[in-house]
Design an enzyme around this catalytic site. Structure first.
Site, PDB file in Angstrom:
ATOM      1  N   SER A  68       6.798  36.874  92.106  1.00 27.96           N
ATOM      2  CA  SER A  68       6.959  38.172  92.747  1.00 27.96           C
ATOM      3  C   SER A  68       6.193  38.225  94.069  1.00 27.96           C
ATOM      4  CB  SER A  68       6.544  39.286  91.783  1.00 27.96           C
ATOM      5  OG  SER A  68       7.241  40.470  92.083  1.00 27.96           O
ATOM      6  N   LYS A 112       6.933  66.836  95.055  1.00 25.62           N
ATOM      7  CA  LYS A 112       5.527  66.526  95.291  1.00 25.62           C
ATOM      8  C   LYS A 112       4.835  65.939  94.069  1.00 25.62           C
ATOM      9  CE  LYS A 112       1.863  66.210  97.761  1.00 25.62           C
ATOM     10  NZ  LYS A 112       1.803  65.152  98.773  1.00 25.62           N
TER      11      LYS A 112
END
Length: 295
Positions: free
Chosen positions: A112, A164
């Site tokens: 990765s 949010k």
């Protein structure tokens, strides 16, 4: 015949020991100086999770400026890490490879984010059993609403916008929030794919076929052109020497590492713990790392 006092022998022995120490120090100093005059191969190591890029980037830059360093070996033994630091190291490797040959040596694990920082190198070595690949991005989220309900705790959130508090562990994700977060993951994944395609000179469509998060052995990665050769760290150092035009076995030049005081270590450890805690609680840090259980 009068005997020499013991203290005279002690003092004389002390002076002799100091003199020998000084002579050995001077010899060692000149020996090192002579060794460091020649050309060599720089060595930078990336070990463990990639949570910060500053030290690695600095070491790469220092070796790039060092006239004695004719090529650089990047030793990678990492399961990946956070996206931004991985990208910063990737970009610095790419810049350095434009001026000097950069040879990657993969250890037991270079997956990765560990593969992301390797992709732009001039040449990549892996061991046959190296775990690499895992071209993908993940975002881990946790929901504890059921537990909160069982113990009778209620949480309230005041926010300024619909998204949010996306990823809050105190409530399930809405479909709209899933869409927003998935778009972030898709964007980071596309960046990863393009970086691999550009670094390895492989068509983007070909990279996408294997960019599904799968892990690969070094042998498999070579067959897919994700690595160039199978070999050890020593093999990588010797090849870097040849690419740098060095005759014979190259000396290894390590960049100066930052000296850490106790306070620095405590602050660094605290920062790592805070970062990990935030990731666990919010789940909003996209990361380049292989699936659970691999590392």
């Amino acid at each position: 015949m009068k005997k020499t006092p013991v203290w005279v022998w002690v003092v004389a022995g002390g002076f002799l020991a100091c003199a020998l120490t000084a002579v050995l120090s001077v010899i060692l100093l000149f020996s090192r100086a002579g060794t460091l005059r020649g050309d060599g191969v720089g060595l930078v190591e990336v070990k463990g999770m990639i949570l910060d890029s500053q030290e690695v980037v600095k070491q790469l830059r220092d070796l790039g400026k060092d006239g004695r360093v004719k090529a650089v070996v990047l030793r990678v033994d990492s399961p990946g890490g956070i996206v931004a630091p991985s990208q910063e190291i990737h970009d610095e490797v790419k810049k350095l490879a434009g001026r000097k040959k950069v040879v990657v040596s993969m250890g037991s694990l270079a997956a990765s984010g560990g593969y992301y920082i390797s992709a732009p190198a001039s040449l990549i070595f892996a061991n046959p059993g190296t775990i690499t690949g895992s071209i993908g991005v993940l975002m881990k989220l946790t929901n504890v609403q059921g537990l909160m309900d069982k113990i009778g705790l209620k949480a309230f959130t005041l926010k300024t916008g619909e998204f949010k508090d996306s990823g809050s562990p105190l409530r399930p994700l809405t479909e709209a929030e899933k869409g927003v977060l998935q778009s972030v993951i898709d964007s980071a994944h596309s960046q990863f794919v393009r970086a691999v395609a550009d670094g390895r000179k492989i068509p983007v469509d070909e990279v996408r076929k294997i960019a599904d998060g799968r892990v690969l052995s070094g042998e498999q990665a070579k067959d897919l052109k994700l690595v160039d050769r199978l070999g050890t760290l020593q093999d990588a150092i010797e090849e870097a020497g040849r690419l740098g035009g060095i005759q014979g076995e190259p000396q290894v030049i390590c960049p100066p590492k930052k000296k850490k005081l106790l306070l620095d270590l405590l602050v660094e450890e605290a920062a790592v713990r805070v970062t990990q805690t935030l990731r666990q609680e919010t789940g909003l840090s996209a990361i380049y790392e292989p699936a659970a259980g691999v590392w």
